[in-house]
Every structure is written in C-alpha cells, then in structure tokens.
Design a protein around this motif. Structure first.
Motif, mmCIF file in Angstrom:
data_model
loop_
_atom_site.group_PDB
_atom_site.id
_atom_site.type_symbol
_atom_site.label_atom_id
_atom_site.label_comp_id
_atom_site.label_asym_id
_atom_site.label_seq_id
_atom_site.Cartn_x
_atom_site.Cartn_y
_atom_site.Cartn_z
ATOM 1 N N TRP A 30 0.835 -1.196 0.000
ATOM 2 C CA TRP A 30 0.000 0.000 0.000
ATOM 3 C C TRP A 30 0.875 1.254 0.000
ATOM 4 O O TRP A 30 1.952 1.256 0.609
ATOM 5 C CB TRP A 30 -0.870 0.080 1.269
ATOM 6 C CG TRP A 30 -1.855 -1.003 1.477
ATOM 7 C CD1 TRP A 30 -3.139 -1.067 1.044
ATOM 8 C CD2 TRP A 30 -1.656 -2.205 2.250
ATOM 9 N NE1 TRP A 30 -3.750 -2.213 1.482
ATOM 10 C CE2 TRP A 30 -2.860 -2.927 2.218
ATOM 11 C CE3 TRP A 30 -0.570 -2.729 2.948
ATOM 12 C CZ2 TRP A 30 -3.012 -4.153 2.868
ATOM 13 C CZ3 TRP A 30 -0.712 -3.950 3.577
ATOM 14 C CH2 TRP A 30 -1.928 -4.652 3.538
ATOM 15 N N ASN A 31 0.419 2.312 -0.639
ATOM 16 C CA ASN A 31 0.923 3.654 -0.348
ATOM 17 C C ASN A 31 0.273 4.115 0.946
ATOM 18 O O ASN A 31 -0.861 3.737 1.249
ATOM 19 C CB ASN A 31 0.568 4.626 -1.477
ATOM 20 C CG ASN A 31 1.438 4.401 -2.704
ATOM 21 O OD1 ASN A 31 2.419 3.670 -2.654
ATOM 22 N ND2 ASN A 31 1.070 5.030 -3.802
ATOM 23 N N ARG A 38 -1.630 -0.858 -3.741
ATOM 24 C CA ARG A 38 -0.878 -0.781 -4.989
ATOM 25 C C ARG A 38 -0.860 -2.105 -5.740
ATOM 26 O O ARG A 38 -1.106 -2.161 -6.936
ATOM 27 C CB ARG A 38 0.558 -0.348 -4.707
ATOM 28 C CG ARG A 38 0.691 1.024 -4.105
ATOM 29 C CD ARG A 38 0.305 2.099 -5.080
ATOM 30 N NE ARG A 38 1.047 2.023 -6.328
ATOM 31 C CZ ARG A 38 0.929 2.900 -7.322
ATOM 32 N NH1 ARG A 38 0.084 3.906 -7.208
ATOM 33 N NH2 ARG A 38 1.635 2.770 -8.421
ATOM 34 N N GLN A 39 -0.535 -3.184 -5.026
ATOM 35 C CA GLN A 39 -0.423 -4.481 -5.697
ATOM 36 C C GLN A 39 -0.368 -5.588 -4.651
ATOM 37 O O GLN A 39 -0.179 -5.333 -3.460
ATOM 38 C CB GLN A 39 0.834 -4.538 -6.580
ATOM 39 C CG GLN A 39 2.134 -4.514 -5.799
ATOM 40 C CD GLN A 39 3.356 -4.563 -6.683
ATOM 41 O OE1 GLN A 39 4.260 -3.758 -6.532
ATOM 42 N NE2 GLN A 39 3.409 -5.493 -7.604
ATOM 43 N N ASN A 76 7.071 4.144 -8.562
ATOM 44 C CA ASN A 76 5.737 4.078 -7.962
ATOM 45 C C ASN A 76 5.590 2.867 -7.051
ATOM 46 O O ASN A 76 4.483 2.447 -6.747
ATOM 47 C CB ASN A 76 4.671 4.032 -9.059
ATOM 48 C CG ASN A 76 4.608 5.338 -9.820
ATOM 49 O OD1 ASN A 76 4.781 6.403 -9.250
ATOM 50 N ND2 ASN A 76 4.383 5.255 -11.121
ATOM 51 N N ILE A 78 6.188 -0.334 -7.472
ATOM 52 C CA ILE A 78 5.678 -1.577 -8.038
ATOM 53 C C ILE A 78 6.831 -2.569 -8.112
ATOM 54 O O ILE A 78 7.876 -2.281 -8.685
ATOM 55 C CB ILE A 78 5.085 -1.347 -9.447
ATOM 56 C CG1 ILE A 78 3.896 -0.388 -9.371
ATOM 57 C CG2 ILE A 78 4.682 -2.663 -10.080
ATOM 58 C CD1 ILE A 78 2.726 -0.905 -8.563
#
Length: 279
Positions: A30-31, A38-39, A76, A78
């Motif tokens: 998470w941000n 996020r993923q 970002n 990822i």
C-alpha cells in the motif's frame, strides 16, 4: 483489498511511504499517504507469513518450500516478479522440495538472501544465480529467526531456544559456518523475532512464549543467558519492537495475543538503569 484472510507482519518501507503486509494469498503493498492499495505479490502456493524487504528486492516463501523473488520495478513502488528459487536436492543434508522455509533475511548488500528452514539448515540465495545454495549448517531444531548485526555478523535462533552468532563474511557458497558464540532461551522455547538494539549493536532481544529476553554481546562477556527478562505479559508475545529514537535507548514496545475472556495488552517498557548501565 478484498482479502478474506488475516493480515500479519506489517512493515514500513521507504521512510514510511509504503506499507507491506502478509496474508496466505501473498504480500500486499500500500501507499500510506493517502492509503491506497498498490499491488499484491502472489505465488502459485499459499504464503505462510515469512518475507523480508530489502532496498531493491522482496522475498517470500511458499507452502511448497520455494522462495519467490520480486525486484523494484518503478518509482511508484511496483515490484515485478523475478523468479522462483528452489532447493537443489543435496543427499548430504536430505533436502527435499517440500522443505518449509521458516526464516528469510536479505543481506546488507542487497544481492542475496539468508534462508532458514524447518530442518534446521541455513542456506544462501544469490539473486544473480537460479538456485538456493546449502551452507552446511544443520541444527537439531528448525530455524525460527535470522537477524543481521551490521554487514559482518548474524544471529540465528532455533525452535529449541538456541541462538548462535556467526560471521556473515563467511556465508558464501561451499563454505561451512562455525558459531562465534552461543546464547540460550531459559525456557527452551523457540527464539522468535531476534532484533538488534538500534542504539547498541551489542545488545539484542528475542520473544519466546510470553517473555521478551534481552541479551548482551559485550566483549569479554560469555554468559549465554539473558541479561534481562520482561515478565509483564500473561500470554504469548506476538510482536515487539525497539524504539528507534535516541532519547528512548533500550525502550521496547511489545504486544501479546490474549486469551479467551481477556484482551491482549500492548506494553511499553525499559530495563532498569542498573541493568542498562552495564551495557
């Protein structure tokens, strides 16, 4: 995220801008400002809560004795799947593909991972090579925790309550490790979550059952037993952390699981000055 399982082992990354958590389905990212998923890093098999985060890599285990590797892919936050590392079958130690990975620690140089397994052996996975290399250190109990002291030493804890100090500079393929010093958990329970004190690298702690033990690794000291024991919890200690601030030397926050009819407590505490002054 729509996740039906419990989330555990929360970790902050990049000075708190990113948070990671582990469930049986994978590692979620998470941000934090604002909170946004996020993923999710997913393996073919279930993840059982063992993972670690380095500067450029994330590693996690699977229920089938494999280690998934992700590499940072963009600014970002990822992570892109790199590959899966498997144990090679080594007749001398009896490794099988079903060996369970119980501890992971990315080395300070961020090029390899130290791996502990359920058969009590330590291994090394170089991110530049496609397999996991046996280091030949076999314990009678499974490895429960690996912690690094700078870039030269590591502590390895076992399910039987042994903690051993090694020189990490010799943790290379085809090398055999010999402990520099040994410590022990008084109750002979597993030495979990070994953590070095951020203000003094010669002091470390571990959780075991309902206790938190603090050990001194000072030069000239040979006592294998803890220098201080925190008896404040009534149920199993599920997590603890050293306070990173310079004004809170030797301060620990710890939490317990609780039991039926009672709530688990979070406690913040510090050993007495009489003990601390000896460090």
């Amino acid at each position: 995220e729509n996740n039906s399982g419990p989330v555990a082992s929360l970790k902050l990354y990049d000075e708190g801008r990113v948070m990671l958590g582990c469930s049986v389905y994978g590692v979620m990212v998470w941000n934090t400002d604002p909170i946004k998923h996020r993923q999710t890093l997913i393996l073919i098999d279930d993840v059982s809560g063992v993972y670690d985060v380095g500067s450029n890599y994330i590693v996690t285990n699977s229920a089938n004795g494999e280690m998934g590797v992700w590499k940072a892919g963009s600014a970002n936050y990822i992570w892109r799947y790199n590959d899966t590392r498997k144990y090679r079958k080594l007749p001398s130690t009896g490794y099988e593909l079903q060996t369970i990975i119980t501890a992971l620690k990315i080395a300070p140089n961020d090029t390899c991972t130290l791996i502990g397994n359920s058969k009590g052996a330590l291994s090394l996975s170089d991110f530049r090579e496609p397999y996991i290399q046996d280091l030949g250190m076999v314990k009678k109990d499974g490895i429960s925790s690996i912690e690094l002291i700078g870039d030269k030493q590591m502590l390895v804890g076992t399910q039987g309550g042994d903690i051993e100090l090694y020189d990490i500079r010799y943790a290379q393929k085809d090398s055999k490790l010999t402990p520099i010093r040994s410590f022990s958990v008084p109750t002979a329970n597993a030495a979990n979550q070994i953590q070095v004190c951020p203000g003094n690298s010669r002091v470390f702690a571990c959780a075991s059952s309902k206790y938190v033990y603090i050990y001194s690794n000072q030069v000239g000291s040979h006592d294998p037993l803890p220098a201080f024991t925190h008896f404040g919890h009534q149920t199993t200690v599920s997590d603890f952390r050293w306070h990173p601030g310079q004004n809170y030397d030797y301060t620990i926050g710890s939490m317990e699981t609780g039991c039926k009819g009672s709530h688990g407590l979070v406690q913040v505490w510090r050993p007495t000055n009489f003990v601390v002054n000896g460090w």
